[in-house]
Design a protein around this motif. Sequence first.
Motif, PDB file in Angstrom:
ATOM      1  N   SER A  28       0.855  -1.194   0.000  1.00 53.01           N
ATOM      2  CA  SER A  28       0.000   0.000   0.000  1.00 53.01           C
ATOM      3  C   SER A  28       0.891   1.244   0.000  1.00 53.01           C
ATOM      4  O   SER A  28       2.105   1.150   0.239  1.00 53.01           O
ATOM      5  N   VAL A  29       0.271   2.398  -0.206  1.00 54.48           N
ATOM      6  CA  VAL A  29       1.038   3.648  -0.185  1.00 54.48           C
ATOM      7  C   VAL A  29       1.648   3.855   1.211  1.00 54.48           C
ATOM      8  O   VAL A  29       2.809   4.269   1.331  1.00 54.48           O
ATOM      9  N   ALA A  30       0.890   3.521   2.252  1.00 51.72           N
ATOM     10  CA  ALA A  30       1.428   3.675   3.617  1.00 51.72           C
ATOM     11  C   ALA A  30       2.636   2.761   3.825  1.00 51.72           C
ATOM     12  O   ALA A  30       3.653   3.161   4.409  1.00 51.72           O
ATOM     13  N   ASP A  31       2.532   1.539   3.315  1.00 50.66           N
ATOM     14  CA  ASP A  31       3.638   0.582   3.414  1.00 50.66           C
ATOM     15  C   ASP A  31       4.866   1.121   2.662  1.00 50.66           C
ATOM     16  O   ASP A  31       6.003   1.073   3.147  1.00 50.66           O
ATOM     17  N   LEU A  32       4.610   1.679   1.473  1.00 50.35           N
ATOM     18  CA  LEU A  32       5.707   2.254   0.676  1.00 50.35           C
ATOM     19  C   LEU A  32       6.405   3.368   1.461  1.00 50.35           C
ATOM     20  O   LEU A  32       7.638   3.437   1.492  1.00 50.35           O
ATOM     21  N   GLY A  33       5.597   4.230   2.087  1.00 52.67           N
ATOM     22  CA  GLY A  33       6.162   5.306   2.884  1.00 52.67           C
ATOM     23  C   GLY A  33       7.084   4.756   3.971  1.00 52.67           C
ATOM     24  O   GLY A  33       8.190   5.261   4.178  1.00 52.67           O
ATOM     25  N   ARG A  34       6.650   3.673   4.627  1.00 53.65           N
ATOM     26  CA  ARG A  34       7.471   3.085   5.702  1.00 53.65           C
ATOM     27  C   ARG A  34       8.774   2.509   5.143  1.00 53.65           C
ATOM     28  O   ARG A  34       9.848   2.712   5.699  1.00 53.65           O
ATOM     29  N   VAL A  35       8.680   1.797   3.989  1.00 55.03           N
ATOM     30  CA  VAL A  35       9.866   1.164   3.390  1.00 55.03           C
ATOM     31  C   VAL A  35      10.877   2.237   2.948  1.00 55.03           C
ATOM     32  O   VAL A  35      12.080   2.133   3.221  1.00 55.03           O
ATOM     33  N   ARG A  36      10.366   3.293   2.286  1.00 54.63           N
ATOM     34  CA  ARG A  36      11.270   4.361   1.817  1.00 54.63           C
ATOM     35  C   ARG A  36      11.885   5.114   3.001  1.00 54.63           C
ATOM     36  O   ARG A  36      13.061   5.443   2.981  1.00 54.63           O
ATOM     37  N   MET A  37      11.072   5.394   4.011  1.00 52.44           N
ATOM     38  CA  MET A  37      11.600   6.147   5.159  1.00 52.44           C
ATOM     39  C   MET A  37      12.631   5.317   5.916  1.00 52.44           C
ATOM     40  O   MET A  37      13.641   5.850   6.371  1.00 52.44           O
ATOM     41  N   ALA A  38      12.404   3.997   6.026  1.00 52.37           N
ATOM     42  CA  ALA A  38      13.400   3.142   6.698  1.00 52.37           C
ATOM     43  C   ALA A  38      14.717   3.177   5.922  1.00 52.37           C
ATOM     44  O   ALA A  38      15.805   3.256   6.520  1.00 52.37           O
ATOM     45  N   ALA A  39      14.636   3.125   4.584  1.00 51.74           N
ATOM     46  CA  ALA A  39      15.864   3.157   3.771  1.00 51.74           C
ATOM     47  C   ALA A  39      16.575   4.500   3.947  1.00 51.74           C
ATOM     48  O   ALA A  39      17.800   4.558   4.143  1.00 51.74           O
ATOM     49  N   MET A  40      15.799   5.591   3.933  1.00 47.29           N
ATOM     50  CA  MET A  40      16.429   6.916   4.040  1.00 47.29           C
ATOM     51  C   MET A  40      16.996   7.145   5.440  1.00 47.29           C
ATOM     52  O   MET A  40      18.029   7.790   5.595  1.00 47.29           O
ATOM     53  N   THR A  41      16.353   6.575   6.448  1.00 45.48           N
ATOM     54  CA  THR A  41      16.874   6.696   7.825  1.00 45.48           C
ATOM     55  C   THR A  41      18.195   5.935   7.946  1.00 45.48           C
ATOM     56  O   THR A  41      19.150   6.397   8.591  1.00 45.48           O
ATOM     57  N   GLN A  42      18.272   4.764   7.308  1.00 48.07           N
ATOM     58  CA  GLN A  42      19.527   3.990   7.318  1.00 48.07           C
ATOM     59  C   GLN A  42      20.632   4.784   6.596  1.00 48.07           C
ATOM     60  O   GLN A  42      21.772   4.846   7.055  1.00 48.07           O
ATOM     61  N   PHE A  43      20.257   5.412   5.473  1.00 44.95           N
ATOM     62  CA  PHE A  43      21.227   6.255   4.745  1.00 44.95           C
ATOM     63  C   PHE A  43      21.716   7.389   5.635  1.00 44.95           C
ATOM     64  O   PHE A  43      22.927   7.620   5.757  1.00 44.95           O
ATOM     65  N   LEU A  44      20.760   8.111   6.275  1.00 47.13           N
ATOM     66  CA  LEU A  44      21.140   9.280   7.080  1.00 47.13           C
ATOM     67  C   LEU A  44      22.071   8.873   8.232  1.00 47.13           C
ATOM     68  O   LEU A  44      23.021   9.593   8.550  1.00 47.13           O
ATOM     69  N   ALA A  45      21.809   7.713   8.841  1.00 50.47           N
ATOM     70  CA  ALA A  45      22.637   7.262   9.972  1.00 50.47           C
ATOM     71  C   ALA A  45      24.069   6.952   9.521  1.00 50.47           C
ATOM     72  O   ALA A  45      25.009   7.033  10.308  1.00 50.47           O
ATOM     73  N   ASP A  46      24.220   6.616   8.248  1.00 45.40           N
ATOM     74  CA  ASP A  46      25.536   6.221   7.720  1.00 45.40           C
ATOM     75  C   ASP A  46      26.256   7.383   7.040  1.00 45.40           C
ATOM     76  O   ASP A  46      27.455   7.318   6.780  1.00 45.40           O
ATOM     77  N   TYR A  47      25.512   8.476   6.755  1.00 46.46           N
ATOM     78  CA  TYR A  47      25.967   9.461   5.773  1.00 46.46           C
ATOM     79  C   TYR A  47      27.248  10.192   6.186  1.00 46.46           C
ATOM     80  O   TYR A  47      28.212  10.226   5.426  1.00 46.46           O
ATOM     81  N   GLU A  48      27.286  10.782   7.384  1.00 48.79           N
ATOM     82  CA  GLU A  48      28.458  11.601   7.721  1.00 48.79           C
ATOM     83  C   GLU A  48      29.714  10.727   7.815  1.00 48.79           C
ATOM     84  O   GLU A  48      30.770  11.093   7.299  1.00 48.79           O
ATOM     85  N   ALA A  49      29.597   9.550   8.436  1.00 53.57           N
ATOM     86  CA  ALA A  49      30.763   8.649   8.522  1.00 53.57           C
ATOM     87  C   ALA A  49      31.166   8.189   7.120  1.00 53.57           C
ATOM     88  O   ALA A  49      32.362   8.119   6.787  1.00 53.57           O
ATOM     89  N   GLY A  50      30.176   7.899   6.283  1.00 50.12           N
ATOM     90  CA  GLY A  50      30.471   7.452   4.919  1.00 50.12           C
ATOM     91  C   GLY A  50      31.108   8.539   4.085  1.00 50.12           C
ATOM     92  O   GLY A  50      31.969   8.278   3.238  1.00 50.12           O
ATOM     93  N   LYS A  51      30.694   9.773   4.321  1.00 46.23           N
ATOM     94  CA  LYS A  51      31.294  10.905   3.591  1.00 46.23           C
ATOM     95  C   LYS A  51      32.770  11.055   3.990  1.00 46.23           C
ATOM     96  O   LYS A  51      33.644  11.223   3.144  1.00 46.23           O
ATOM     97  N   GLN A  52      33.026  10.950   5.312  1.00 43.91           N
ATOM     98  CA  GLN A  52      34.409  11.019   5.816  1.00 43.91           C
ATOM     99  C   GLN A  52      35.266   9.941   5.160  1.00 43.91           C
ATOM    100  O   GLN A  52      36.420  10.156   4.841  1.00 43.91           O
ATOM    101  N   ALA A  53      34.664   8.764   4.992  1.00 40.22           N
ATOM    102  CA  ALA A  53      35.409   7.621   4.438  1.00 40.22           C
ATOM    103  C   ALA A  53      35.481   7.677   2.906  1.00 40.22           C
ATOM    104  O   ALA A  53      36.075   6.790   2.290  1.00 40.22           O
ATOM    105  N   GLY A  54      34.874   8.695   2.305  1.00 39.94           N
ATOM    106  CA  GLY A  54      34.917   8.830   0.837  1.00 39.94           C
ATOM    107  C   GLY A  54      33.914   7.938   0.129  1.00 39.94           C
ATOM    108  O   GLY A  54      34.002   7.730  -1.083  1.00 39.94           O
ATOM    109  N   ARG A  55      32.910   7.409   0.865  1.00 38.00           N
ATOM    110  CA  ARG A  55      31.899   6.529   0.234  1.00 38.00           C
ATOM    111  C   ARG A  55      30.734   7.294  -0.367  1.00 38.00           C
ATOM    112  O   ARG A  55      29.983   6.742  -1.150  1.00 38.00           O
TER     113      ARG A  55
END
Length: 227
Positions: free
Chosen positions: A97-124
């Motif tokens: 459903s659209v609500a399910d899609l929202g949850r799946v996309r937000m979980a992916a983006m939250t995982q990205f955000l948690a990794d982003y600054e460390a990954g940027k430092q590491a050149g990823r």
Amino acid sequence: MALTLNEIVPWGRSYEEYQQMFALTDIELGQRILGCADGPAAFNAGLTQRGGQVISVDPLYAFTELQIRDRIAATYDTILLQLQHSQADYVWEAIASVADLGRVRMAAMTQFLADYEAGKQAGRYRPGSLPALPFENDYFDLALVSHFLWLYSDHLSCEFHQQSLRELLRVAREVRLFPLLTLDCQLSPHLSAVTAQLLRDGFTVSRQRVDYEFQRGGNEMLVVRAA
Ligand SMILES: C[S@@+](CC[C@H](N)C(=O)[O-])C[C@H]1O[C@@H](n2cnc3c(N)ncnc32)[C@H](O)[C@@H]1O
């Protein structure tokens, strides 16, 4: 020209979706991978956690974690509303459903955000934009492009697609692109001309069916390799 943050609509897919969209085997996941136009997807975070070697490039990475987080918050409800109105364009199976899609996309983006600054430092996470990439020749085994080329064919010309493919094939031995459809679920009008040029330039090109379909009819990737 660099994109401003207000022009970017962040929307990111999960590691598992990348695996399915590009039919990635364990051997391929162990290669040196470029994720081009990865935006706020969780592929880089997920593969890094599993011990893989991946660099993502996207104009979004010129911004800080806080700026991207704020932009996600500012655009999320509007994207879901638009999806409510275009539900017929999607296959509601794995994502129900659209609500399910929202949850799946937000979980992916939250995982990205948690990794982003460390990954940027590491050149990823490297800021950059097609059709010119900040990498030396043959730096990667495999380049993946999810939901950028073909999808925005109304805005990005055939020449832009040709230049971008040439650039991706300069930095990687093999390039995979998914999906082959435009935003209105039609095969990209640039696909045949770009494919013909790649064949003339001596590359091998194949359309391969994959076990992933969310955009209706979007279940093929293009695989391009040096001959
Ligand atoms: C629809 S999102 C796809 C994100 C991710 N690949 C996924 O499938 O979840 C398109 C991405 O293309 C990026 N983009 C826009 N112009 C670009 C360019 N010239 N070169 C590379 N990426 C670009 C945007 O910043 C955005 O993150």
